[in-house]
Each structure stands twice: as structure tokens, then as C-alpha cells.
Enzyme design. Structure first.
Site, PDB file in Angstrom:
ATOM      1  N   ARG A 261     112.702  43.404  71.890  1.00 20.34           N
ATOM      2  CA  ARG A 261     111.789  43.559  72.334  1.00 20.34           C
ATOM      3  C   ARG A 261     110.677  44.336  72.373  1.00 20.34           C
ATOM      4  O   ARG A 261     109.236  43.868  72.519  1.00 20.34           O
ATOM      5  CB  ARG A 261     111.471  43.131  74.434  1.00 20.34           C
ATOM      6  CG  ARG A 261     110.798  42.756  74.698  1.00 20.34           C
ATOM      7  CD  ARG A 261     110.735  42.526  76.757  1.00 20.34           C
ATOM      8  NE  ARG A 261     110.806  44.345  77.219  1.00 20.34           N
ATOM      9  CZ  ARG A 261     112.280  44.114  77.568  1.00 20.34           C
ATOM     10  NH1 ARG A 261     112.419  43.750  77.824  1.00 20.34           N
ATOM     11  NH2 ARG A 261     112.437  45.544  78.118  1.00 20.34           N
TER      12      ARG A 261
ATOM     13  N   ASP B 260      87.078  38.620  71.894  1.00 23.26           N
ATOM     14  CA  ASP B 260      87.627  37.419  71.223  1.00 23.26           C
ATOM     15  C   ASP B 260      87.365  36.851  69.945  1.00 23.26           C
ATOM     16  O   ASP B 260      86.793  36.285  69.826  1.00 23.26           O
ATOM     17  CB  ASP B 260      87.947  35.931  72.264  1.00 23.26           C
ATOM     18  CG  ASP B 260      88.924  34.797  72.515  1.00 23.26           C
ATOM     19  OD1 ASP B 260      89.495  35.398  70.719  1.00 23.26           O
ATOM     20  OD2 ASP B 260      89.170  33.887  72.839  1.00 23.26           O
TER      21      ASP B 260
ATOM     22  N   TYR C  82      86.414  31.432  76.073  1.00 21.82           N
ATOM     23  CA  TYR C  82      86.873  30.632  76.450  1.00 21.82           C
ATOM     24  C   TYR C  82      87.483  30.025  78.126  1.00 21.82           C
ATOM     25  O   TYR C  82      87.936  30.831  78.480  1.00 21.82           O
ATOM     26  CB  TYR C  82      88.593  31.165  75.337  1.00 21.82           C
ATOM     27  CG  TYR C  82      89.491  29.954  75.295  1.00 21.82           C
ATOM     28  CD1 TYR C  82      89.238  28.986  74.822  1.00 21.82           C
ATOM     29  CD2 TYR C  82      90.934  30.310  75.864  1.00 21.82           C
ATOM     30  CE1 TYR C  82      90.698  27.985  74.431  1.00 21.82           C
ATOM     31  CE2 TYR C  82      91.730  29.206  76.102  1.00 21.82           C
ATOM     32  CZ  TYR C  82      91.592  28.293  75.166  1.00 21.82           C
ATOM     33  OH  TYR C  82      92.905  27.872  75.437  1.00 21.82           O
TER      34      TYR C  82
ATOM     35  N   LYS D 164      94.836  29.483  65.695  1.00 31.01           N
ATOM     36  CA  LYS D 164      94.623  28.670  64.890  1.00 31.01           C
ATOM     37  C   LYS D 164      94.181  29.069  63.649  1.00 31.01           C
ATOM     38  O   LYS D 164      95.591  29.193  63.309  1.00 31.01           O
ATOM     39  CB  LYS D 164      93.278  29.790  65.475  1.00 31.01           C
ATOM     40  CG  LYS D 164      92.833  29.218  67.177  1.00 31.01           C
ATOM     41  CD  LYS D 164      92.822  27.556  67.757  1.00 31.01           C
ATOM     42  CE  LYS D 164      92.983  27.621  68.975  1.00 31.01           C
ATOM     43  NZ  LYS D 164      92.503  27.955  69.857  1.00 31.01           N
TER      44      LYS D 164
HETATM   45  C1  LIG Z   1      92.704  28.761  71.439  1.00 31.52           C
HETATM   46  C2  LIG Z   1      91.654  30.114  71.908  1.00 31.52           C
HETATM   47  C3  LIG Z   1      92.097  30.630  72.546  1.00 31.52           C
HETATM   48  C4  LIG Z   1      93.661  30.512  73.147  1.00 31.52           C
HETATM   49  O1  LIG Z   1      95.020  30.555  72.064  1.00 31.52           O
HETATM   50  P1  LIG Z   1      96.213  29.483  72.795  1.00 31.52           P
HETATM   51  O2  LIG Z   1      97.271  29.862  71.601  1.00 31.52           O
HETATM   52  O3  LIG Z   1      96.586  28.630  72.612  1.00 31.52           O
HETATM   53  O4  LIG Z   1      96.825  30.343  74.032  1.00 31.52           O
HETATM   54  C5  LIG Z   1      91.963  31.531  72.932  1.00 31.52           C
HETATM   55  N1  LIG Z   1      90.687  31.752  73.111  1.00 31.52           N
HETATM   56  C6  LIG Z   1      90.285  30.981  72.023  1.00 31.52           C
HETATM   57  C7  LIG Z   1      88.835  31.094  71.140  1.00 31.52           C
HETATM   58  C8  LIG Z   1      90.887  29.528  71.567  1.00 31.52           C
HETATM   59  O5  LIG Z   1      90.055  29.414  70.428  1.00 31.52           O
END
Ligand SMILES: *Cc1c(COP(=O)(O)O)cnc(C)c1O
Length: 397
Positions: free
Chosen positions: A61, A188, A116, A213
């Protein structure tokens, strides 16, 4: 899983670090890439070593040679301000882990109104239950955020630009106020990635990637990364340890593999995205394109000052049209798949509506809104596909 880099930072550009970092040729017996280590138990050679928790790895972990390689690359990508990188099983888990690591009961949190939506759900759901109060603010507030601070404001969560509506917050101004109040900025940074937005250099304390992404880049993993500066890293490292947050070895490996080609993929998404945005801006069916790299966008000046590129994700506002006409467009396009997420090699389109969850600002774009992800297909094929979509839209009006 976390790793803190105490060594000197080698003087290389991020694109080079994406290629050179995290490679220990000798330990990898000559192979270019590290093994995918599936592991929980780490054996200690002597009782003395066991008592002292001695050794490079203690338990699955807390890290493996595969996670170490990935963390090295992410450190190289983020730059010298980065004191440590945590890995999480999704982007949302990265955000919730960061928030839980810095907040406690009785604290106040400021959140940008364009974040988000599941990030909002976490604040309104779990954080509220644990006694953390959230106030949402206008993404364009800038230094005016000062007025929203309370004595117990502990953190500010921003997303630049918001990944549906694309307003561009002024992060350096927000960070200056936040630091003067002794609080932390969490960003983010999924849209630009650290390649196009050096968030830790612009006053952000914790920079998050939904690595699902562009870092993964192939629509085949769920993954999140949390990078922190020296101020925030001790809190984050402790939070990660207490929560037991870690990621699966195959996804760790795929994230590492994705990072090696991030700079070329992103450059192509940037180029095609911008070309498509300009093409759409000139279409009679489109009222407005929401893309900060377009000169007429309200966020363009901030984008130009703080960012060095854009990705393939942006939105458009159509001229007023009935739902059935928009649906005809969506059902006609073939190269643009309909689905959530983005950042993979393929193009996507989804309708969206922020009006039912915004609280600090009103969302009234004046027409149906679509979010597009421009993938790596030929731009001419993508335009021809949208051409057919617009013809179907007009036919259904
Ligand atoms: C997709 C996304 C998330 C969340 O990511 P996941 O891997 O789907 O949990 C957070 N912030 C933004 C801007 C996103 O596009």
C-alpha cells in the site's frame, strides 16, 4: 502511496522529464520500463530490519517499484515546487483525499462554482456531515474572494477552466489572498495538465489530476494524482496513509505509460481542438464557443497569462433549437461518441446543463449547450461528421 523527493531537481524541461524520469535501467535489468509489481507483502531479511521498518519498500500500500517510477515522472512533470505525489484510484478519490487531508470539523471551505459536479457532491454530502461548511464563489471573483473568507476558512478549491462551462478563474490572485489568510489552494488541473499550467508555480498548494483523462490517454483506466508543495505535503502524506488510499498495479503501469507520450498527444489535441473551435465559431448554428484559447473568450487574457496551451475539451452554445433537433445531431454523428469522461484518443460529445446545480452564479447560456472532446482522428473527418450532424439538426427544426 506516496513518495517524497528530497534530492536536487535535474535541470530538464517537463517534456524531457516525461521521457527520462522514473527509469532505473540497472534495477530493471536493462529493460526500458519497470515491471508491474503485484505485491502486498514485502519480506524483511532479518528481525532487526523488521523492527526498524528498514528497506526501500515496507508494504504494498505504501509503494512498489512501479508506483515509485510513476511518482518520479509526476514529480519531474510538476517541477521543483513539488514535494510529493500521492496516487489515488480515481480523479474523484484524489479530490476527496486532498480535501479530507487538509480539513477538519469546524473548518470552512471555499469552492469555485464551476468545479466538477461530483466534487460539489462530496462537499455537500460527506464534508457537510463531518462538520465542514462550504461556500461557493463566482469563478470570476479574483481577489474579491477576500470578502468570503471567514476566520476558519482553511482551503479554496478551484478548477481552471471549469470542465463544462470554461470560465477561467484568476488563480494567482486567489492564491495571494488565500495565503495571506493562512489557507491552502487546491486546484483541479485536469484540463491543462502540468504541461500547460504550472499550477504549483502559480501559488497552488495541491494540484490534482484526474489521470483517467489525458495522463491515461486511452480511456482504459480510472486514476488520480495529487501533487503537493512543501507546505501541503506533510498533511497530504498523512491523509493518504490514514485513509489507506492506493492504486492497482496495472493502472499504475498504464498511467506511467500514458505519461511517456503525454506531450505529443496533448499538442495534437490542442491543435485540433483549437481548429475545430474556430470552425464551429464560424458556423451559423453556433451562438458561442466556450474555449479560453479563442481570442474573443472572456477568459482569454487569463489563459494567455497563466497557461501555455489548451487541451481538446471545450463547449459550444447552439442558437435556440428544440431538444429533438439537438438529439438528431447527436444521433447522426458517428465519430463523436456520446459518453462521459474525456482525454482519450477518441472524440466525444455530450449535452450538459449547469443550471440545476450552480448556486453562486446563474447559468443562462441562451441556447442548448454541447461539450466536445476533440480526439486524434483527422480533423477533416471530424468536420465532415459534424457537418452531417448540423444538417440533421436543421432538418429536425
Ligand atoms: C473526470 C474528472 C474528474 C474525476 O475523475 P474520475 O477519474 O472520473 O474520478 C475530476 N475532475 C475533472 C475536471 C474531471 O474531468
Amino acid at each position: 502511496m506516496s513518495f517524497s523527493n528530497d534530492g536536487p531537481f535535474p535541470p530538464q524541461q517537463p517534456e524531457t522529464r516525461l521521457v527520462t524520469a522514473g527509469r532505473d535501467t540497472e534495477a530493471q535489468k536493462g529493460f526500458v520500463n519497470p515491471p508491474v509489481v503485484h505485491g502486498s507483502t514485502v519480506l524483511y531479511p532479518t528481525a532487526d530490519d523488521l523492527h526498524a521498518h528498514r528497506g526501500e519498500y515496507q508494504y504494498g500500500r505504501h509503494g512498489t517499484p512501479t508506483t515509485r517510477a510513476l511518482q518520479d515522472v509526476l514529480m519531474g512533470l510538476e517541477g521543483p515546487q513539488c514535494a510529493g505525489v500521492g496516487l489515488a484510484p480515481s480523479g474523484l478519490a484524489a479530490i476527496s483525499t486532498a480535501l479530507l487531508s487538509v480539513l477538519k470539523a469546524g473548518d470552512h471551505l471555499l469552492v469555485c462554482d464551476n468545479v466538477y459536479r461530483p466534487s460539489r457532491n462530496f462537499c455537500n454530502g460527506m464534508l457537510a456531515r463531518y462538520g465542514v461548511e462550504t461556500t461557493y464563489f463566482d469563478p470570476l471573483i479574483g481577489a474579491g474572494i477576500e470578502a468570503l473568507f471567514k476566520p476558519n476558512t482553511r482551503a479554496v478549491l478551484v478548477e481552471a477552466p471549469g470542465s463544462q462551462s470554461f470560465e477561467m478563474p484568476d488563480i494567482p490572485s486567489i492564491a495571494a489572498v488565500t495565503h495571506a489568510r493562512g489557507a491552502l489552494v487546491i486546484d483541479d488541473n485536469t484540463w491543462a495538465t502540468p504541461l500547460y499550467h504550472r499550477s504549483l508555480e502559480q501559488g497552488v498548494d495541491i494540484s490534482i489530476q484526474a489521470a483517467t483523462k489525458y495522463i491515461g490517454g486511452h480511456s482504459d483506466i480510472m486514476f488520480g494524482t495529487i501533487s503537493a508543495n512543501a507546505r501541503a505535503w506533510p498533511l497530504l502524506a498523512e491523509g493518504i496513509r490514514l485513509l489507506g488510499v492506493c492504486a492497482g498495479p496495472d493502472d499504475v503501469y498504464l498511467a506511467l505509460r500514458g505519461l511517456r507520450t503525454l506531450s505529443v498527444r496533448l499538442a495534437q489535441h490542442y491543435r485540433s481542438g483549437l481548429e475545430m473551435a474556430r470552425w464551429l465559431q464560424a458556423r451559423p448554428e453556433v451562438a458561442r464557443v466556450l474555449h479560453p484559447a479563442i481570442e474573443t473568450d472572456p477568459g482569454h487574457a487569463i489563459w494567455k497569462r497563466d497557461f501555455t496551451g489548451a487541451c481538446g475539451l471545450f463547449s459550444i452554445v447552439l442558437k435556440p433549437a428544440p431538444q429533438k433537433a439537438v438529439d438528431a445531431l447527436l444521433d447522426t454523428v458517428k465519430l463523436f461518441g456520446m459518453g462521459y469522461s474525456w482525454g482519450g484518443f477518441e472524440s466525444l460529445v455530450i449535452p450538459f446543463d449547469c443550471s440545476d446545480y450552480r448556486t453562486a452564479t446563474k447559468w443562462a447560456p441562451g441556447g442548448p449547450t454541447l461539450r466536445l472532446h476533440i480526439g486524434l482522428e483527422s480533423i477533416d473527418d471530424l468536420k465532415a461528421d459534424l457537418d452531417r450532424g448540423f444538417a440533421a439538426l436543421k432538418a429536425a427544426m
